[in-house]
Design an enzyme around this catalytic site. Structure first.
Site, PDB file in Angstrom:
ATOM      1  CB  THR A  89      -0.811   0.010   1.206  1.00  0.00           C
ATOM      2  OG1 THR A  89      -1.886  -1.124   0.981  1.00  0.00           O
ATOM      3  CG2 THR A  89      -1.807   1.334   1.324  1.00  0.00           C
ATOM      4  CG  MET A 116       4.916  -4.428   8.037  1.00  0.00           C
ATOM      5  SD  MET A 116       6.579  -4.836   8.661  1.00  0.00           S
ATOM      6  CE  MET A 116       7.637  -4.060   7.340  1.00  0.00           C
ATOM      7  CB  SER A 178      -3.908  -2.036   7.110  1.00  0.00           C
ATOM      8  OG  SER A 178      -2.904  -1.929   8.123  1.00  0.00           O
ATOM      9  CE  LYS A 220      -5.593  -7.307   1.319  1.00  0.00           C
ATOM     10  NZ  LYS A 220      -4.076  -7.253   0.997  1.00  0.00           N
ATOM     11  N   GLY A 300      -4.136 -17.365   3.743  1.00  0.00           N
ATOM     12  CA  GLY A 300      -4.022 -18.812   4.250  1.00  0.00           C
ATOM     13  C   GLY A 300      -3.750 -19.620   3.033  1.00  0.00           C
ATOM     14  CE1 TYR A 321       2.918  -9.705   1.854  1.00  0.00           C
ATOM     15  CE2 TYR A 321       3.016 -10.904   3.741  1.00  0.00           C
ATOM     16  CZ  TYR A 321       3.521  -9.910   3.141  1.00  0.00           C
ATOM     17  OH  TYR A 321       4.654  -9.018   3.823  1.00  0.00           O
TER      18      TYR A 321
END
Length: 345
Positions: A89, A116, A178, A220, A300, A321
């Site tokens: 992002t 992060m 996030s 998202k 996952g 990811y």
């Protein structure tokens, strides 16, 4: 080639601090992309075309945002067989993110925890990196808000980033999920989301008129949503004709990792423990939106069967990811082949 070498590389990388290993890998991939070495690393992944959001994807297995926040290693990543790449992002202004350490491995659970905090070099540098890339496949650009922007003014950051990245994106992802930016998930609330998406769709149309192309928007969302929240989000997506939704981001739940080293670290948990929760959101969301809003399933995936389960839950595409970090590029080909077998069965 890189797929066969990755198990050896991983053994060394996993002896390092998680974030240091992350940066080393990105630098190596960035260098491979710039020097042409990426061609030697190229993975042999079969084509399995799929059209979603009006875009034709080489295959339905993509890289999720977060691995390459600044778009600095696009060409190297593209050589690994992904059907599409999502970077970011990114925020309007550069920001350092949260203090280190802020990324932790939980190998016993095939998981990561990160806090992060949208660390990135800002949207201007991001756009320069994207423009410098030679990759011409499907490229998603993921945008967010700066940590010091009040939540009441979040739309200003998203609108600014959308305008900057629009000409260079195949699609743009609006990251409101996030857990590492204070109050960001408030934007998933019905009223807040309605106002944000209304502003973004208006901006999208004006940018489409300016640039002569409509770039799809994807939202998202988090896995930590109850049934009513999923329904409200689905209704809002339909009302504003958002082109896609990415389900899901990381979870705040620690139920699956209690007692493990680092389990109590603050941040979002990703990897195998989020698989079921992500699938449940996908199923419920698909029941609300049907085929009107394609779902990109993430969370996952560690095997081809996991990818197949995501599609069975209602996803049209999937992203990797944490599974990619643990298993490497071989996972991309495995997922593509499993999906292709399912479609021909």
């Amino acid at each position: 080639m890189f797929s066969s070498l990755y198990p050896l590389a991983r053994a060394s990388l996993f002896k390092m601090d998680a974030e240091d290993a992350h940066h080393l890998t990105l630098r190596a991939l960035g260098a491979a992309g710039r020097t042409g070495l990426a061609c030697a690393l190229s993975a042999r992944v079969p084509d399995a075309p799929r059209t979603v959001m009006g875009l034709t994807f080489r295959n339905p297995v993509g890289l999720a945002a977060g691995l390459d926040k600044d778009g600095a290693a696009i060409d190297g990543l593209a050589s690994l067989g992904f059907g599409f790449i999502e970077v970011g992002t990114v925020t309007p202004r550069p920001q350092p993110g949260n203090p280190r350490p802020r990324m932790f491995r939980l190998p016993q659970a095939d998981a990561l925890i990160n806090r992060m905090g949208f660390n990135n070099h800002g949207v201007d540098q991001f756009v320069k990196n994207v423009q410098a890339a030679r990759y011409r496949g499907i490229l998603g650009l993921n945008i967010g808000k700066n940590a010091d922007t009040p939540i009441e003014r979040a739309a200003e950051d998203y609108l600014y980033c959308l305008e900057r990245v629009y000409p260079f994106a195949s699609y743009v992802t609006i990251n409101i999920s996030s857990p590492n930016t204070k109050n960001l998930r408030q934007l998933q609330g019905a009223g807040e989301l309605d106002a944000l998406l209304a502003a973004l769709k208006d901006k999208q149309q004006r940018l489409a008129d300016l640039h002569g192309k409509l770039v799809p928007l994807a939202l998202k969302i988090a896995p930590d949503l109850d049934d009513e929240q999923v329904k409200e989000i689905g209704d809002t997506l339909l009302r504003h004709k958002i082109e896609a939704v990415i389900a899901t981001n990381t979870t705040l739940s620690r139920a699956a990792v209690q007692g493990l080293p680092h389990a109590d670290e603050a941040g979002g948990l990703s990897g195998r423990p989020v698989f079921d929760a992500s699938n449940e959101v996908i199923r419920k969301l698909h029941a609300e939106v049907g085929s009107a809003v394609p779902i990109i399933g993430v969370g996952g995936i560690f095997s081809g069967e996991d990818a197949r389960v995501k599609l069975a839950a209602g996803a049209s595409l999937v992203q990797l990811y944490t599974g990619f970090i643990y298993r490497g590029p071989a996972l991309v080909a495995e997922c593509v082949k499993a999906i292709a077998r399912e479609r021909t069965a």
